[in-house]
Write an enzyme that holds these catalytic residues in place. Structure first.
Site, PDB file in Angstrom:
ATOM      1  N   LYS A  41       0.831  -1.213   0.000  1.00  0.00           N
ATOM      2  CA  LYS A  41       0.000   0.000   0.000  1.00  0.00           C
ATOM      3  C   LYS A  41       0.870   1.271   0.000  1.00  0.00           C
ATOM      4  O   LYS A  41       0.637   2.192  -0.765  1.00  0.00           O
ATOM      5  CB  LYS A  41      -0.922   0.020   1.239  1.00  0.00           C
ATOM      6  CG  LYS A  41      -1.785  -1.228   1.377  1.00  0.00           C
ATOM      7  CD  LYS A  41      -2.649  -1.201   2.623  1.00  0.00           C
ATOM      8  CE  LYS A  41      -1.896  -1.171   3.940  1.00  0.00           C
ATOM      9  NZ  LYS A  41      -1.101  -2.393   4.238  1.00  0.00           N
ATOM     10  N   ARG A 116      -9.723   0.320   9.448  1.00  0.00           N
ATOM     11  CA  ARG A 116      -9.220  -1.025   9.742  1.00  0.00           C
ATOM     12  C   ARG A 116     -10.218  -1.838  10.544  1.00  0.00           C
ATOM     13  O   ARG A 116      -9.947  -2.982  10.857  1.00  0.00           O
ATOM     14  CB  ARG A 116      -7.941  -0.905  10.557  1.00  0.00           C
ATOM     15  CG  ARG A 116      -6.681  -1.211   9.733  1.00  0.00           C
ATOM     16  CD  ARG A 116      -5.561  -0.921  10.654  1.00  0.00           C
ATOM     17  NE  ARG A 116      -4.332  -1.548  10.473  1.00  0.00           N
ATOM     18  CZ  ARG A 116      -3.241  -0.949   9.987  1.00  0.00           C
ATOM     19  NH1 ARG A 116      -3.323   0.247   9.489  1.00  0.00           N
ATOM     20  NH2 ARG A 116      -2.085  -1.563   9.995  1.00  0.00           N
ATOM     21  N   ARG A 155      12.107  -4.647   5.024  1.00  0.00           N
ATOM     22  CA  ARG A 155      11.650  -3.265   4.749  1.00  0.00           C
ATOM     23  C   ARG A 155      12.473  -2.238   5.505  1.00  0.00           C
ATOM     24  O   ARG A 155      12.777  -2.400   6.676  1.00  0.00           O
ATOM     25  CB  ARG A 155      10.176  -3.129   5.143  1.00  0.00           C
ATOM     26  CG  ARG A 155       9.685  -1.680   5.159  1.00  0.00           C
ATOM     27  CD  ARG A 155       8.200  -1.562   5.025  1.00  0.00           C
ATOM     28  NE  ARG A 155       7.479  -2.001   6.203  1.00  0.00           N
ATOM     29  CZ  ARG A 155       6.153  -2.019   6.278  1.00  0.00           C
ATOM     30  NH1 ARG A 155       5.427  -1.627   5.237  1.00  0.00           N
ATOM     31  NH2 ARG A 155       5.555  -2.443   7.367  1.00  0.00           N
ATOM     32  N   ARG A 188      11.335  -0.435  11.146  1.00  0.00           N
ATOM     33  CA  ARG A 188      10.279  -0.247  12.138  1.00  0.00           C
ATOM     34  C   ARG A 188      10.396  -1.277  13.251  1.00  0.00           C
ATOM     35  O   ARG A 188      10.721  -2.437  12.993  1.00  0.00           O
ATOM     36  CB  ARG A 188       8.903  -0.380  11.464  1.00  0.00           C
ATOM     37  CG  ARG A 188       8.463   0.867  10.771  1.00  0.00           C
ATOM     38  CD  ARG A 188       7.239   0.655   9.911  1.00  0.00           C
ATOM     39  NE  ARG A 188       6.137  -0.024  10.562  1.00  0.00           N
ATOM     40  CZ  ARG A 188       4.945  -0.201  10.000  1.00  0.00           C
ATOM     41  NH1 ARG A 188       4.709   0.266   8.777  1.00  0.00           N
ATOM     42  NH2 ARG A 188       3.988  -0.839  10.633  1.00  0.00           N
ATOM     43  N   ARG A 199      -0.027  -8.832  13.887  1.00  0.00           N
ATOM     44  CA  ARG A 199      -0.587  -7.859  12.930  1.00  0.00           C
ATOM     45  C   ARG A 199      -1.457  -8.576  11.897  1.00  0.00           C
ATOM     46  O   ARG A 199      -2.504  -8.074  11.500  1.00  0.00           O
ATOM     47  CB  ARG A 199       0.551  -7.074  12.261  1.00  0.00           C
ATOM     48  CG  ARG A 199       1.279  -6.165  13.255  1.00  0.00           C
ATOM     49  CD  ARG A 199       2.643  -5.722  12.755  1.00  0.00           C
ATOM     50  NE  ARG A 199       2.575  -4.783  11.664  1.00  0.00           N
ATOM     51  CZ  ARG A 199       3.604  -4.492  10.875  1.00  0.00           C
ATOM     52  NH1 ARG A 199       4.777  -5.087  11.056  1.00  0.00           N
ATOM     53  NH2 ARG A 199       3.469  -3.634   9.909  1.00  0.00           N
TER      54      ARG A 199
HETATM   55  P1  ADP Z   1       2.419  -1.748   3.265  1.00  0.00           P
HETATM   56  O1  ADP Z   1       2.384  -0.238   3.168  1.00  0.00           O
HETATM   57  O2  ADP Z   1       1.214  -2.369   2.643  1.00  0.00           O
HETATM   58  O3  ADP Z   1       2.647  -2.229   4.671  1.00  0.00           O
HETATM   59  P2  ADP Z   1       4.896  -1.499   1.740  1.00  0.00           P
HETATM   60  O4  ADP Z   1       4.457  -0.755   0.535  1.00  0.00           O
HETATM   61  O5  ADP Z   1       5.672  -0.739   2.751  1.00  0.00           O
HETATM   62  O6  ADP Z   1       3.640  -2.261   2.428  1.00  0.00           O
HETATM   63  O7  ADP Z   1       5.732  -2.767   1.231  1.00  0.00           O
HETATM   64  C1  ADP Z   1       6.332  -3.671   2.160  1.00  0.00           C
HETATM   65  C2  ADP Z   1       7.743  -4.006   1.697  1.00  0.00           C
HETATM   66  O8  ADP Z   1       7.662  -4.784   0.489  1.00  0.00           O
HETATM   67  C3  ADP Z   1       8.593  -2.799   1.392  1.00  0.00           C
HETATM   68  O9  ADP Z   1       9.904  -3.091   1.804  1.00  0.00           O
HETATM   69  C4  ADP Z   1       8.486  -2.648  -0.123  1.00  0.00           C
HETATM   70  O10 ADP Z   1       9.665  -2.074  -0.674  1.00  0.00           O
HETATM   71  C5  ADP Z   1       8.274  -4.070  -0.593  1.00  0.00           C
HETATM   72  N1  ADP Z   1       7.310  -4.179  -1.714  1.00  0.00           N
HETATM   73  C6  ADP Z   1       6.227  -3.414  -1.946  1.00  0.00           C
HETATM   74  N2  ADP Z   1       5.556  -3.832  -3.038  1.00  0.00           N
HETATM   75  C7  ADP Z   1       6.238  -4.910  -3.500  1.00  0.00           C
HETATM   76  C8  ADP Z   1       6.026  -5.816  -4.600  1.00  0.00           C
HETATM   77  N3  ADP Z   1       4.975  -5.666  -5.424  1.00  0.00           N
HETATM   78  N4  ADP Z   1       6.928  -6.820  -4.757  1.00  0.00           N
HETATM   79  C9  ADP Z   1       7.970  -6.973  -3.899  1.00  0.00           C
HETATM   80  N5  ADP Z   1       8.214  -6.168  -2.853  1.00  0.00           N
HETATM   81  C10 ADP Z   1       7.359  -5.135  -2.646  1.00  0.00           C
HETATM   82  P1  AMP Z   2       0.781   0.438   9.587  1.00  0.00           P
HETATM   83  O1  AMP Z   2       1.854   1.471   9.425  1.00  0.00           O
HETATM   84  O2  AMP Z   2      -0.434   0.703   8.737  1.00  0.00           O
HETATM   85  O3  AMP Z   2       1.306  -0.971   9.453  1.00  0.00           O
HETATM   86  O4  AMP Z   2       0.261   0.594  11.098  1.00  0.00           O
HETATM   87  C1  AMP Z   2       1.126   0.388  12.193  1.00  0.00           C
HETATM   88  C2  AMP Z   2       0.315   0.249  13.476  1.00  0.00           C
HETATM   89  O5  AMP Z   2      -0.409   1.466  13.742  1.00  0.00           O
HETATM   90  C3  AMP Z   2      -0.759  -0.842  13.471  1.00  0.00           C
HETATM   91  O6  AMP Z   2      -0.223  -2.123  13.777  1.00  0.00           O
HETATM   92  C4  AMP Z   2      -1.709  -0.324  14.557  1.00  0.00           C
HETATM   93  O7  AMP Z   2      -1.200  -0.553  15.864  1.00  0.00           O
HETATM   94  C5  AMP Z   2      -1.683   1.182  14.318  1.00  0.00           C
HETATM   95  N1  AMP Z   2      -2.716   1.626  13.354  1.00  0.00           N
HETATM   96  C6  AMP Z   2      -2.506   2.198  12.137  1.00  0.00           C
HETATM   97  N2  AMP Z   2      -3.670   2.489  11.539  1.00  0.00           N
HETATM   98  C7  AMP Z   2      -4.642   2.085  12.402  1.00  0.00           C
HETATM   99  C8  AMP Z   2      -6.076   2.088  12.348  1.00  0.00           C
HETATM  100  N3  AMP Z   2      -6.733   2.577  11.281  1.00  0.00           N
HETATM  101  N4  AMP Z   2      -6.748   1.568  13.405  1.00  0.00           N
HETATM  102  C9  AMP Z   2      -6.113   1.091  14.483  1.00  0.00           C
HETATM  103  N5  AMP Z   2      -4.772   1.033  14.591  1.00  0.00           N
HETATM  104  C10 AMP Z   2      -4.029   1.532  13.558  1.00  0.00           C
END
Ligand code: ADP
Ligand code: AMP
Length: 242
Positions: A41, A116, A155, A188, A199
């Protein structure tokens, strides 16, 4: 406070004016990105944001900034976040309500990581109804859980912009350094295999029902989020142009 316009370099001012001119012909869009942690995302959001002139509102990024700044909100959210649990609905609804008022959201928004829970989705609908608006599309980043551990543990992020990198799939030009600003990247605290389990559990129990909630409204489009990033971008563009 915003810097005085007189102090902004002409080049920046001109490129912002040109951007706003280009954006003025774009239709409004209100989008939600739903998917488990690591589904891509945050990677797709900046591309969609630039293409359609939307603001990118990622509740996770906002909460991490609040934790780092030790604000009352951050202090309340920290423990749940570290444990991979969701923070309370009221906390996140409040920050989204405020964030949607920004000028950069005039053409619409990308909600990344929100709603969420079904309660959050209902509260969002109420907020939008008051403005006579509604969600245009929900992009469902469908992906198998088995792919996510490698994505999450590799990541690296640039905290102030939310840009994501990956040691194997999207390496920065210089290891550990943001391509755009040259600032350091971080991992992170919750991006471990252990916390990922909680998660994912929260995603399946609390967030998947949100996809059903929007399916009944006929606005969900599912993507093949396991494909390489560029292919996912093409799918997103196809969905949003139809
Ligand atoms: P989200 O925001 O859904 O948690 P991210 O966009 O941060 O996910 O992606 C998670 C990890 O996977 C990052 O390190 C990113 O660079 C990598 N990534 C994102 N999209 C792809 C893909 N289509 N194929 C492989 N790796 C990806
Ligand atoms: P994310 O960066 O989206 O993976 O979110 C990291 C953490 O933030 C999650 O594991 C939750 O603890 C909190 N969080 C983010 N967005 C929400 C949401 N919409 N509702 C509740 N918790 C959230």
């Amino acid at each position: 406070m915003a810097a005085s316009l007189e102090d902004v370099p002409s080049e920046s001012l001109m490129s912002e004016v040109l951007r706003r001119l280009r954006c003025s012909s774009k239709p409004d869009k209100r989008l939600i990105l739903i998917g488990p942690p690591g589904s891509g995302k945050g990677t797709q959001s900046p591309i969609i944001k630039d293409e359609y002139c939307l603001c990118h509102l990622a509740t996770g990024d906002m909460l991490r900034a609040a934790v780092a700044a030790k604000t009352p909100l951050g202090i309340k959210a920290k423990e749940s976040m570290n444990n991979g649990e969701l923070v309370s609905d009221d906390l996140v609804v409040g920050i989204i309500d405020e964030a949607m008022k920004k000028t950069s959201c005039q053409k619409g928004f990308i909600l990344d990581g929100f709603p969420r829970t079904v309660v959050q989705a209902e509260k969002l609908d109420e907020m939008l109804q008051k403005q006579g608006a509604k969600i245009d599309k929900v992009l469902n980043f469908a992906i198998d859980d088995a792919i996510l551990e490698e994505r999450i543990t590799g990541r690296w992020i640039h905290p102030s912009s939310g840009r994501s990198y990956h040691t194997k799939f999207q390496p920065p030009k210089v290891p550990g350094v943001d391509d755009v600003t040259g600032e350091p990247l971080i991992q992170r605290k919750d991006d471990t295999a252990e916390v990922l389990k909680s998660r994912l559990d929260a995603f399946h129990r609390q967030t998947e029902p949100v996809i059903n909630y929007y399916s009944t409204k006929g606005v969900v489009a599912s993507l093949h989020a396991e494909k390489p990033p560029k292919e996912v971008t093409s799918e997103v563009k196809n969905v949003l142009s139809s």
